[in-house]
Design a protein around this motif. Structure first.
Motif, PDB file in Angstrom:
ATOM      1  N   LYS A  93       0.835  -1.207   0.000  1.00 45.41           N
ATOM      2  CA  LYS A  93       0.000   0.000   0.000  1.00 45.41           C
ATOM      3  C   LYS A  93       0.867   1.252   0.000  1.00 45.41           C
ATOM      4  O   LYS A  93       0.541   2.242  -0.667  1.00 45.41           O
ATOM      5  N   LEU A  94       1.971   1.210   0.765  1.00 44.97           N
ATOM      6  CA  LEU A  94       2.865   2.374   0.806  1.00 44.97           C
ATOM      7  C   LEU A  94       3.505   2.625  -0.563  1.00 44.97           C
ATOM      8  O   LEU A  94       3.593   3.763  -1.027  1.00 44.97           O
ATOM      9  N   ILE A  95       3.944   1.550  -1.230  1.00 47.31           N
ATOM     10  CA  ILE A  95       4.552   1.696  -2.558  1.00 47.31           C
ATOM     11  C   ILE A  95       3.542   2.256  -3.553  1.00 47.31           C
ATOM     12  O   ILE A  95       3.828   3.158  -4.353  1.00 47.31           O
ATOM     13  N   LEU A  96       2.312   1.734  -3.511  1.00 47.96           N
ATOM     14  CA  LEU A  96       1.265   2.219  -4.413  1.00 47.96           C
ATOM     15  C   LEU A  96       0.950   3.685  -4.163  1.00 47.96           C
ATOM     16  O   LEU A  96       0.728   4.479  -5.087  1.00 47.96           O
ATOM     17  N   ALA A  97       0.906   4.066  -2.877  1.00 47.29           N
ATOM     18  CA  ALA A  97       0.625   5.467  -2.536  1.00 47.29           C
ATOM     19  C   ALA A  97       1.735   6.379  -3.046  1.00 47.29           C
ATOM     20  O   ALA A  97       1.476   7.473  -3.557  1.00 47.29           O
ATOM     21  N   ILE A  98       3.012   5.930  -2.894  1.00 46.19           N
ATOM     22  CA  ILE A  98       4.151   6.733  -3.364  1.00 46.19           C
ATOM     23  C   ILE A  98       4.086   6.895  -4.890  1.00 46.19           C
ATOM     24  O   ILE A  98       4.309   7.975  -5.432  1.00 46.19           O
ATOM     25  N   GLU A  99       3.769   5.788  -5.597  1.00 45.01           N
ATOM     26  CA  GLU A  99       3.652   5.873  -7.050  1.00 45.01           C
ATOM     27  C   GLU A  99       2.527   6.826  -7.459  1.00 45.01           C
ATOM     28  O   GLU A  99       2.662   7.604  -8.402  1.00 45.01           O
ATOM     29  N   LYS A 100       1.418   6.767  -6.750  1.00 46.07           N
ATOM     30  CA  LYS A 100       0.277   7.651  -7.067  1.00 46.07           C
ATOM     31  C   LYS A 100       0.649   9.117  -6.872  1.00 46.07           C
ATOM     32  O   LYS A 100       0.342   9.977  -7.689  1.00 46.07           O
ATOM     33  N   ILE A 101       1.345   9.411  -5.739  1.00 47.27           N
ATOM     34  CA  ILE A 101       1.756  10.794  -5.458  1.00 47.27           C
ATOM     35  C   ILE A 101       2.746  11.278  -6.536  1.00 47.27           C
ATOM     36  O   ILE A 101       2.667  12.407  -7.010  1.00 47.27           O
ATOM     37  N   SER A 102       3.692  10.397  -6.919  1.00 45.67           N
ATOM     38  CA  SER A 102       4.670  10.782  -7.949  1.00 45.67           C
ATOM     39  C   SER A 102       3.984  11.070  -9.273  1.00 45.67           C
ATOM     40  O   SER A 102       4.291  12.037  -9.962  1.00 45.67           O
ATOM     41  N   PHE A 103       3.023  10.208  -9.646  1.00 46.91           N
ATOM     42  CA  PHE A 103       2.276  10.422 -10.888  1.00 46.91           C
ATOM     43  C   PHE A 103       1.501  11.732 -10.857  1.00 46.91           C
ATOM     44  O   PHE A 103       1.480  12.503 -11.820  1.00 46.91           O
ATOM     45  N   GLN A 104       0.836  12.015  -9.733  1.00 40.74           N
ATOM     46  CA  GLN A 104       0.067  13.254  -9.605  1.00 40.74           C
ATOM     47  C   GLN A 104       0.968  14.482  -9.682  1.00 40.74           C
ATOM     48  O   GLN A 104       0.605  15.494 -10.276  1.00 40.74           O
TER      49      GLN A 104
END
Length: 270
Positions: free
Chosen positions: A30-41
């Motif tokens: 979940k942490l990795i997915l959240a980091i990827e989402k923030i980077s994409f945004q």
């Protein structure tokens, strides 16, 4: 008996350890997915900011062009006002010339009357006839000169009227060009605003609607990699993946229609 209890405790500890590791892995995913989402945004935000800067520069350039066209129109109006003043001046001169010509014609008629009287008294006033004849010659020369001046002034007035007509046509042409430029600029500004709003909506759909089912599929896929999953859990996971795929397909269709509508709006504006 004691050995069995110890074995049972060991099995319980192992189970707890496995559960703890699974929870830890889930949190890490979940942490990795959240980091990827923030980077994409953040990346999408930077791209949108760059597009907004370009749009602002284009609007500023269009405003400069609009000001330039307005300045040209002001200069044309000043030139037309000057030309109107010149026309009025020439008209005044023509009026004065006509008045002078009327006076000269009256003088001519007066001289002609004097000539008639001179002819009637020709027998008795031969000397007066010669004198008046000389005066008549001078008057005729002066009248011929005045007629030439009148024709010259008339020709100048015709040329001035033609020049004024041409200048009025040029003024109307410039005014129409300015109005067309202002209309095109307003249309471009409205399209720019709608295009930016469309891009923002497109970014929202991409970063939120499309990203959510993709994230769900990735998370469920990770859970399927676990060897401890039962058949019922695997069946449930597959159902979740199916629902997420359906959702992803729906959002993709919506995004396709939205992009098509945005392109059609762009064609209509251009």
């Amino acid at each position: 008996m004691v050995k069995r209890i110890n074995n049972k405790d060991s099995e319980i500890k192992n189970d707890l350890f496995v559960i703890a590791n699974n929870e830890k892995i889930n949190v890490a995913v979940k942490l990795i997915l959240a980091i990827e989402k923030i980077s994409f945004q953040n990346q999408e935000k930077q791209e949108l900011t760059a597009k907004l800067i370009i749009a602002e520069k284009e609007i500023a350039h269009q405003n400069k062009e609009k000001d330039k066209r307005a300045s040209e129109l002001l200069i044309a109006n000043k030139e037309l006002a000057f030309q109107n003043l010149e026309k009025e001046k020439r008209a005044t001169e023509l009026i004065i010339a006509n008045k002078k010509l009327i006076t000269q014609n009256l003088e001519k008629e007066k001289r002609a009357a004097e000539l008639i009287l001179a002819n009637k008294n020709l027998v008795f006033q031969n000397q007066e006839k010669e004198k008046r004849a000389a005066e008549l010659i001078i008057a005729n020369k002066e009248l011929a000169f005045q007629n030439q001046e009148k024709e010259k002034r008339a020709a100048e007035l015709i040329i001035a009227n033609k020049n004024l007509e041409y200048q009025n046509q040029e003024k109307e042409k410039r005014a129409i060009e300015l109005l067309n430029a202002i209309s095109e600029l307003n249309i471009a500004e409205e399209y720019q605003k709608e295009y930016i709003i469309g891009l923002e909506k497109l970014m929202f759909m991409t970063s939120h609607k499309l990203r959510q089912p993709v994230t769900n599929i990735l998370g469920i896929s990770f859970l399927l990699d676990q060897s401890s999953n039962s058949k019922e859990e695997i069946k449930d996971y597959l159902e979740y993946i199916k629902q997420s795929a359906i959702t992803l397909d729906t959002y993709t269709t919506e995004l396709t229609f939205f992009i098509h509508a945005l392109k059609e709006k762009e064609k209509n504006c251009l």
